[in-house]
Design an enzyme around this catalytic site. Structure first.
Site, PDB file in Angstrom:
ATOM      1  N   ASP A   1      -4.557 -23.424  -9.343  1.00 50.02           N
ATOM      2  CA  ASP A   1      -3.017 -23.517  -9.225  1.00 50.02           C
ATOM      3  C   ASP A   1      -2.650 -22.196  -8.180  1.00 50.02           C
ATOM      4  O   ASP A   1      -3.314 -21.166  -8.230  1.00 50.02           O
ATOM      5  CB  ASP A   1      -2.384 -22.988 -10.365  1.00 50.02           C
ATOM      6  CG  ASP A   1      -2.313 -24.061 -11.572  1.00 50.02           C
ATOM      7  OD1 ASP A   1      -2.198 -25.234 -11.078  1.00 50.02           O
ATOM      8  OD2 ASP A   1      -2.469 -23.687 -12.750  1.00 50.02           O
TER       9      ASP A   1
ATOM     10  N   HIS B   1      -1.781 -26.906  -7.417  1.00 52.89           N
ATOM     11  CA  HIS B   1      -0.302 -27.438  -8.065  1.00 52.89           C
ATOM     12  C   HIS B   1       0.429 -26.277  -7.346  1.00 52.89           C
ATOM     13  O   HIS B   1      -0.024 -24.995  -7.177  1.00 52.89           O
ATOM     14  CB  HIS B   1      -0.391 -27.198  -9.511  1.00 52.89           C
ATOM     15  CG  HIS B   1       1.134 -26.754 -10.089  1.00 52.89           C
ATOM     16  ND1 HIS B   1       2.084 -28.027  -9.938  1.00 52.89           N
ATOM     17  CD2 HIS B   1       1.589 -25.987 -10.624  1.00 52.89           C
ATOM     18  CE1 HIS B   1       3.162 -27.337 -10.565  1.00 52.89           C
ATOM     19  NE2 HIS B   1       2.971 -26.340 -10.829  1.00 52.89           N
TER      20      HIS B   1
ATOM     21  N   ILE C   1       0.264 -30.415 -15.955  1.00 52.09           N
ATOM     22  CA  ILE C   1       0.023 -29.203 -14.981  1.00 52.09           C
ATOM     23  C   ILE C   1      -0.440 -28.244 -15.685  1.00 52.09           C
ATOM     24  O   ILE C   1      -1.235 -27.544 -15.104  1.00 52.09           O
ATOM     25  CB  ILE C   1       1.301 -28.814 -14.479  1.00 52.09           C
ATOM     26  CG1 ILE C   1       2.288 -29.794 -13.884  1.00 52.09           C
ATOM     27  CG2 ILE C   1       1.312 -27.706 -13.334  1.00 52.09           C
ATOM     28  CD1 ILE C   1       1.506 -30.748 -12.791  1.00 52.09           C
ATOM     29  N   GLY C   2      -0.698 -28.362 -16.794  1.00 53.32           N
ATOM     30  CA  GLY C   2      -1.800 -27.472 -17.692  1.00 53.32           C
ATOM     31  C   GLY C   2      -1.425 -27.032 -18.962  1.00 53.32           C
ATOM     32  O   GLY C   2      -2.100 -27.046 -20.042  1.00 53.32           O
ATOM     33  N   SER C   3      -0.411 -26.077 -18.964  1.00 49.99           N
ATOM     34  CA  SER C   3       0.031 -25.548 -20.295  1.00 49.99           C
ATOM     35  C   SER C   3       0.940 -26.560 -21.073  1.00 49.99           C
ATOM     36  O   SER C   3       1.675 -27.472 -20.888  1.00 49.99           O
ATOM     37  CB  SER C   3       0.819 -24.365 -19.900  1.00 49.99           C
ATOM     38  OG  SER C   3       1.978 -24.490 -19.114  1.00 49.99           O
TER      39      SER C   3
ATOM     40  N   GLU D   1      15.050  -0.143 -22.745  1.00 47.65           N
ATOM     41  CA  GLU D   1      16.575   0.070 -23.554  1.00 47.65           C
ATOM     42  C   GLU D   1      17.550  -0.780 -23.209  1.00 47.65           C
ATOM     43  O   GLU D   1      18.344  -1.601 -23.820  1.00 47.65           O
ATOM     44  CB  GLU D   1      17.211   1.513 -23.467  1.00 47.65           C
ATOM     45  CG  GLU D   1      16.067   2.299 -24.403  1.00 47.65           C
ATOM     46  CD  GLU D   1      15.084   3.117 -23.648  1.00 47.65           C
ATOM     47  OE1 GLU D   1      14.646   2.417 -22.577  1.00 47.65           O
ATOM     48  OE2 GLU D   1      14.513   4.051 -23.994  1.00 47.65           O
ATOM     49  N   LEU D   2      17.628  -1.117 -21.742  1.00 48.72           N
ATOM     50  CA  LEU D   2      18.814  -1.943 -20.990  1.00 48.72           C
ATOM     51  C   LEU D   2      18.460  -3.311 -21.695  1.00 48.72           C
ATOM     52  O   LEU D   2      19.394  -3.974 -21.750  1.00 48.72           O
ATOM     53  CB  LEU D   2      18.552  -1.774 -19.442  1.00 48.72           C
ATOM     54  CG  LEU D   2      19.995  -2.507 -18.821  1.00 48.72           C
ATOM     55  CD1 LEU D   2      21.360  -2.038 -19.560  1.00 48.72           C
ATOM     56  CD2 LEU D   2      19.825  -2.407 -17.324  1.00 48.72           C
TER      57      LEU D   2
ATOM     58  N   GLU E   1       5.336 -18.236  -1.571  1.00 50.07           N
ATOM     59  CA  GLU E   1       6.608 -17.224  -1.647  1.00 50.07           C
ATOM     60  C   GLU E   1       5.836 -15.928  -1.052  1.00 50.07           C
ATOM     61  O   GLU E   1       6.699 -14.971  -0.442  1.00 50.07           O
ATOM     62  CB  GLU E   1       6.605 -16.986  -2.939  1.00 50.07           C
ATOM     63  CG  GLU E   1       5.720 -16.314  -4.131  1.00 50.07           C
ATOM     64  CD  GLU E   1       6.014 -16.269  -5.312  1.00 50.07           C
ATOM     65  OE1 GLU E   1       6.625 -17.171  -5.842  1.00 50.07           O
ATOM     66  OE2 GLU E   1       5.556 -15.327  -6.011  1.00 50.07           O
TER      67      GLU E   1
ATOM     68  N   HIS F   1      12.211 -27.436 -16.138  1.00 48.64           N
ATOM     69  CA  HIS F   1      13.164 -26.022 -16.263  1.00 48.64           C
ATOM     70  C   HIS F   1      14.169 -26.273 -16.959  1.00 48.64           C
ATOM     71  O   HIS F   1      15.011 -25.544 -17.464  1.00 48.64           O
ATOM     72  CB  HIS F   1      13.317 -25.631 -14.992  1.00 48.64           C
ATOM     73  CG  HIS F   1      12.273 -24.957 -14.165  1.00 48.64           C
ATOM     74  ND1 HIS F   1      11.905 -25.628 -13.156  1.00 48.64           N
ATOM     75  CD2 HIS F   1      11.535 -24.015 -14.156  1.00 48.64           C
ATOM     76  CE1 HIS F   1      10.762 -25.130 -12.651  1.00 48.64           C
ATOM     77  NE2 HIS F   1      10.410 -24.087 -13.489  1.00 48.64           N
TER      78      HIS F   1
HETATM   79  N1  GLN Z   1      -1.088 -24.364 -14.916  1.00 52.43           N
HETATM   80  C1  GLN Z   1      -0.138 -23.596 -14.974  1.00 52.43           C
HETATM   81  C2  GLN Z   1       0.941 -24.169 -16.311  1.00 52.43           C
HETATM   82  O1  GLN Z   1       0.553 -25.367 -16.490  1.00 52.43           O
HETATM   83  C3  GLN Z   1       0.660 -23.486 -13.918  1.00 52.43           C
HETATM   84  C4  GLN Z   1       1.899 -22.848 -14.219  1.00 52.43           C
HETATM   85  C5  GLN Z   1       2.703 -22.453 -12.703  1.00 52.43           C
HETATM   86  O2  GLN Z   1       2.500 -23.250 -11.905  1.00 52.43           O
HETATM   87  N2  GLN Z   1       3.582 -21.631 -12.747  1.00 52.43           N
HETATM   88  O3  GLN Z   1       1.378 -23.367 -16.698  1.00 52.43           O
HETATM   89 ZN    ZN Z   2       4.254 -24.677 -11.748  1.00 53.21          ZN
END
Ligand code: GLN
Ligand code: ZN
Length: 772
Positions: A614, A656, A446-448, A25-26, A620, A709
């Site tokens: 990937d 990646h 990178i893929g997507s 809900e928030l 992290e 981004h």
């Molecule tokens: N192969 C993924 C993409 O391109 C990598 C995503 C990621 O590094 N977070 O979406």
């Molecule tokens: Zn990435």
């Protein structure tokens, strides 16, 4: 001090509870407010209802002391920034004009003003907003939110304890404000900050707080003597205040280590320690300081950040030991329950028997209450709960899901050679060059590709039964065709299929591996109004059949250029899931790696000569303590090499990484023995290329030249300039040209323009290379 009085006083408590509500809900109210569909008053009313429901739920379940102030419209570190008046200059006008809108402007930015930076809260998947402090920062106390929420809770009846981010952790989490010297240390502001905390503490006392909790998780990390000294001074000063509530200093996520004596000797009335993974170290350290004879100890024996049912007898044994070490022992989760989903009961897709192995926030609350009762009145008072718990633990331990003999036999038979390519990098690279025939500065992504509204609709239609699998797959194939033909037209060298079929890079694989569980409602806050549903690594992991091969093979059938296969690596599969707690993480990683290895080998057999695995999460999940890092990196890099070690020398393995700075793990990146790595670098102007070079990194690398981004389209000349910078660190034979990360969050128009510019930049800079 007698054992008996410590036990009789045992109380149940928690440090924080999921904020979102049973149906998020928030999230709905806040996003509605942002879109102008929900008024500020309606948003505040929803928030107050959710807080009230949580307190009543906790008190009703038997929690003796409920937390307050843990609620947040966005993030509790941002709330602390407001509480101490550290509003960045660029947001002051907005906050003065309207505190709520100003708050969201700090969190999300506006058309004209950048938000605060966001980063991970310790080694969790929760993100906080980084305070920006400088030599000119002036703190002023604003206790309004804390006081108001305390009063709300007290009005409902239960004993309530405000929870604040402690002053030392707050400063240690901050970064130098824009304009401040880059080496400015926020901790030097401690003397200015403490009077503000003193004021807030006095206000809370006046509002009826008997206790206030100050969270200092930063003290479980490696700290310098100066930092520990600062912590000692902070709590000596706060302890010396006359107008204050009792102070409870809370630590979690790891052992307190050298900071434990500092806090044990401080004039505060209570200490909270993590007795889950850090139990042995914290117990030893407590014993070494002679216990806490005049303090209240809160024992975090229920894991606050994982989802497994507690071993009640084991926890009672720990609590029993602690009784001899403190004036009073209370029972809690190890950290705020913010990091786990709310409740297992609405889950319908998990067998009831298996659901009983899991404890989300609500179930954890019950465990804490049971343990406090057992501690206070003896195990005779909780015989039914203990019997049920024993049965659930036995059911889990004995289940074929937990132990699959075939998976175990295979994992046990792994040899060092399995985790090694048949030729070293320097030799196999010639085979790859001959086979792939790529130009210098090869371009790739990178893929997507953009996850369009139509793709999401198609997935929703499939789930809702409005289209069948064949219809859905037709949609995906059409998308792949479009993505391939765009890449060919644009002139990219190594193509991708675009990942149209993937809802999420971890969930997509989790759904196809046995041993993984998925939840329907297991939402956990990632940041702001973003919630994720991490899958659960519940049992032994196997891959019943190929997961990605047909999509990659289909894409390859459409073009003569190489199409890169795309997999999520074993470390990231663990990092973004809840992980089983009954075996070392490295064992789980090895099982996942073996399943992925089969996929890699199948991709190769289907004609894929470039395969990317990937590992954005490698950095992290690095342990908080440096002493624990080598062991982590050893199993993490082994899992990656096991995934990729079975291919021919001529098959090129890519990896990646993103979302982090990698300077301190370059050796581990090298140890992955991948042929090519792509990394986020556009914003830092190729900093990572210089770090790789400084380390003598011998492999091929593609530091990103397009910041994905942001919706901004980088110009071709801008990308070329980044490439020229990259070439100063990495020679042309080893430099790749690619964006920072996948394009799934971007729209098509900016993706098209950016990739065209990226190819133009590569061609321009190729033309500038000395002829060889
Ligand atoms: N192969 C993924 C993409 O391109 C990598 C995503 C990621 O590094 N977070 O979406
Ligand atoms: Zn990435």
């Amino acid at each position: 001090m007698t054992t008996k009085s410590a036990a009789v006083a045992a109380r149940a408590t928690v440090y924080g509870y999921p904020r979102q509500g049973p149906n998020r809900e928030l999230k709905k109210a806040i996003e509605g407010y942002w879109k102008g569909r929900v008024t500020a008053d309606a948003l505040r009313a929803t928030a107050a209802d959710l807080r009230r429901a949580n307190w009543l739920q906790l008190a009703g379940a038997g929690i003796d002391e409920v937390p307050t102030g843990d609620f947040s419209y966005y993030d509790h570190v941002l709330d602390t920034t407001v509480m101490v008046g550290a509003i960045p200059d660029r947001h002051r006008d907005a906050v003065a004009a309207d505190p709520l809108d100003g708050y969201f402007a700090m969190a999300r930015g506006t058309q004209d003003v950048a938000p605060l930076e966001m980063t991970k809260w310790f080694d969790t998947n929760y993100h906080y907003l980084v305070p920006e402090l400088g030599p000119d920062t002036v703190f002023t106390a604003d206790s309004a939110k804390q006081v108001a929420e305390l009063k709300e809770a007290l009005a409902l009846g239960p004993a309530a304890r405000p929870v604040l981010v402690g002053p030392v952790t707050y400063l240690l989490l901050a970064k130098p404000a824009p304009g401040a010297p880059a080496d400015f240390e926020p901790l030097t502001l401690l003397d200015r900050l403490l009077p503000v905390y003193a004021e807030v503490l006095a206000d809370l006392r006046a509002a009826g707080a008997e206790w206030v909790q100050l969270d200092e998780p930063a003290l479980v990390q490696d700290r310098t003597a100066a930092e520990r000294h600062a912590a000692g001074r902070a709590y000596r000063d706060l302890g010396a205040l006359t107008d204050r509530p009792k102070l409870l200093v809370a630590s979690y996520f790891d052992r307190l280590g050298e900071a434990l004596p500092v806090l044990a000797n401080a004039p505060v009335e209570g200490l909270a320690l993590d007795f889950t993974e850090a139990a042995a170290a914290n117990l030893d350290a407590l014993a070494a300081v002679g216990g806490l004879p005049r303090k209240r100890l809160i024992a975090g024996v229920v894991n606050g950040r994982n989802i497994w049912v507690n071993d009640l007898e084991k926890s009672l044994a720990t609590l029993g030991t602690l009784l001899g070490l403190a004036d009073r022992v209370d029972v809690a989760a190890s950290c705020s329950l913010l990091h786990v989903p709310l409740d297992t009961t609405p889950e319908r897709d998990i067998e009831p028997q298996i659901l009983r192995w899991l404890a989300f926030a609500r179930q954890k609350t019950a465990e804490i209450v049971t343990l406090a009762r057992g501690l206070a009145r003896g195990t005779g008072a909780i015989t039914a709960e203990l019997a049920a718990n024993r049965a659930d633990l036995a059911s889990r331990a004995g289940s074929p899901i937990t132990r699959d003999p075939a998976v175990r036999a295979r994992a046990a038979a792994v040899t060092e050679a399995d985790a090694r390519r048949s030729q070293p990098y320097a030799e196999r690279t010639a085979a790859q060059r001959a086979h792939l025939r790529l130009p210098l500065l090869p371009t790739t992504t990178i893929g997507s590709f953009p996850q369009t509204g139509e793709l999401r609709t198609a997935r929703a239609d499939l789930r809702g039964g409005r289209i069948d699998t064949a219809g859905y797959e037709e949609r995906i194939r059409a998308e792949i065709q479009e993505v391939i033909s765009f890449q060919e037209k644009t002139g990219l060298d190594v193509l991708v299929h675009g990942e149209a079929e993937r809802n999420d890079m971890v969930q997509y694989f989790a759904e196809q591996l046995t041993g993984y569980l998925a939840t329907q409602h297991g939402w956990v806050q990632s940041y702001g109004t973003r919630y994720v549903r991490p899958p659960i690594l519940a049992g032994d992991i196997a891959r019943p059949e190929p997961m990605t091969v047909r999509w990659t093979a289909y894409a390859q059938s459409l073009t003569d250029r190489p199409v890169k296969g795309m997999l999520t690596g074993p470390v990231t599969m663990l990092a973004w899931s809840f992980v089983r707690d009954d075996q070392p993480r490295g064992d789980t990683a090895r099982q996942v790696a073996l399943a992925l290895r089969d996929e890699v080998n199948d991709l190769e057999a289907a004609g894929t000569s470039v395969i990317q695995v990937d590992e954005p999460a490698l950095r992290e999940t690095l342990p908080l303590r440096t002493a624990d890092r080598p062991a982590y990196l050893a199993w993490a890099t082994e899992a990656f090499r096991l995934t990729t070690g079975g291919v021919r020398p001529g098959t090129q393995i890519h990896t990646h990484m993103c979302y982090a700075e990698f300077g301190d793990i370059v050796q581990a990146i090298d140890d992955l023995d991948a042929d090519v790595i792509s990394l986020e670098a556009a914003r830092s102007h190729m900093q990572v290329a210089r770090e790789l070079a400084a380390h003598g990194y011998p492999r091929e690398a593609g530091p990103g030249v397009y910041d994905i981004h942001s919706p901004r389209v980088p110009g071709a000349e801008e990308a070329a300039e980044l490439l020229r910078t990259g070439l100063k660190a990495i020679p042309a034979e080893r430099l790749w040209v690619n964006p920072d990360c996948g394009l799934k969050t971007r729209g098509w128009p900016e993706t098209r323009a950016s990739l065209e510019n990226l190819v133009t930049a590569a061609r321009t800079v190729r033309g500038e290379l000395p002829a060889s």
